[in-house]
Structures are given as structure tokens and as C-alpha cells.
Scaffold this motif. Structure first.
Motif, mmCIF file in Angstrom:
data_model
loop_
_atom_site.group_PDB
_atom_site.id
_atom_site.type_symbol
_atom_site.label_atom_id
_atom_site.label_comp_id
_atom_site.label_asym_id
_atom_site.label_seq_id
_atom_site.Cartn_x
_atom_site.Cartn_y
_atom_site.Cartn_z
ATOM 1 N N LEU A 95 3.785 8.366 -3.339
ATOM 2 C CA LEU A 95 3.044 7.287 -2.693
ATOM 3 C C LEU A 95 2.326 6.430 -3.725
ATOM 4 O O LEU A 95 2.442 5.207 -3.710
ATOM 5 C CB LEU A 95 2.048 7.862 -1.684
ATOM 6 C CG LEU A 95 1.051 6.902 -1.050
ATOM 7 C CD1 LEU A 95 1.694 5.650 -0.493
ATOM 8 C CD2 LEU A 95 0.243 7.610 0.010
ATOM 9 N N ASN A 96 1.611 7.067 -4.636
ATOM 10 C CA ASN A 96 0.906 6.309 -5.670
ATOM 11 C C ASN A 96 1.868 5.525 -6.549
ATOM 12 O O ASN A 96 1.587 4.389 -6.927
ATOM 13 C CB ASN A 96 0.036 7.241 -6.523
ATOM 14 C CG ASN A 96 -1.221 7.639 -5.801
ATOM 15 O OD1 ASN A 96 -1.893 6.806 -5.199
ATOM 16 N ND2 ASN A 96 -1.553 8.917 -5.835
ATOM 17 N N SER A 97 3.014 6.099 -6.850
ATOM 18 C CA SER A 97 4.026 5.415 -7.647
ATOM 19 C C SER A 97 4.555 4.181 -6.912
ATOM 20 O O SER A 97 4.759 3.122 -7.516
ATOM 21 C CB SER A 97 5.170 6.373 -7.960
ATOM 22 O OG SER A 97 6.154 5.744 -8.723
ATOM 23 N N ALA A 98 4.775 4.308 -5.615
ATOM 24 C CA ALA A 98 5.258 3.171 -4.818
ATOM 25 C C ALA A 98 4.224 2.047 -4.801
ATOM 26 O O ALA A 98 4.576 0.870 -4.914
ATOM 27 C CB ALA A 98 5.578 3.617 -3.397
ATOM 28 N N VAL A 99 2.951 2.406 -4.675
ATOM 29 C CA VAL A 99 1.882 1.390 -4.685
ATOM 30 C C VAL A 99 1.832 0.701 -6.045
ATOM 31 O O VAL A 99 1.786 -0.531 -6.126
ATOM 32 C CB VAL A 99 0.512 2.020 -4.324
ATOM 33 C CG1 VAL A 99 -0.622 1.044 -4.590
ATOM 34 C CG2 VAL A 99 0.505 2.464 -2.873
ATOM 35 N N ARG A 100 1.853 1.490 -7.130
ATOM 36 C CA ARG A 100 1.823 0.905 -8.480
ATOM 37 C C ARG A 100 3.010 -0.020 -8.699
ATOM 38 O O ARG A 100 2.878 -1.121 -9.218
ATOM 39 C CB ARG A 100 1.822 2.009 -9.540
ATOM 40 C CG ARG A 100 0.474 2.634 -9.776
ATOM 41 C CD ARG A 100 0.459 3.504 -11.023
ATOM 42 N NE ARG A 100 1.554 4.462 -11.084
ATOM 43 C CZ ARG A 100 1.535 5.673 -10.536
ATOM 44 N NH1 ARG A 100 0.465 6.080 -9.873
ATOM 45 N NH2 ARG A 100 2.578 6.472 -10.636
#
Length: 62
Positions: free
Chosen positions: A46-51
Motif C-alpha cells: 500500500l505504501n509503495s503504491a502511494v509513493r
């Protein structure tokens, strides 16, 4: 796991809500609405997708 705030550059952009063994992302900033309601296996994904989504250099308003 309970609900967790997701931040980018220190600004809250959404929350992760556990659902059926996955994490549903609920966006609270317009900048990430394209990811709203998507489900991810891990917080890291999830954090990777946001970044990745915000890597265009667009600045977030607090």
C-alpha cells in the motif's frame, strides 16, 4: 490489525482498513483518489503504491 493512518511526506493521505485478510485503502486527499477502495496484501504494498502514485513531484497540501 486495526485501522491505520497512511501518510506521505508527513501528510495523512488515507487509512488502511482490514477487510477479508487484505487492507482496503480509503483516500482522504484528492491526490490519491485513484487508489481509493483498492485492496492490498500488505502495508508495504500500500505504501509503495502511494509513493509510486505521488512520485510525479506534485506537492501535497496539509
Amino acid at each position: 490489525m486495526s485501522k491505520q493512518v497512511i501518510e506521505y511526506a508527513g501528510v495523512p493521505v488515507g487509512i488502511a482498513v482490514p477487510e477479508e485478510g487484505l487492507l482496503r485503502f480509503i483516500a482522504v486527499k484528492f491526490h490519491v483518489f485513484e487508489l481509493d477502495q483498492r485492496r492490498f496484501a500488505t502495508l508495504g504494498q500500500l505504501n509503495s503504491a502511494v509513493r509510486s502514485h505521488l512520485s510525479s513531484g506534485e506537492r501535497l497540501a496539509a
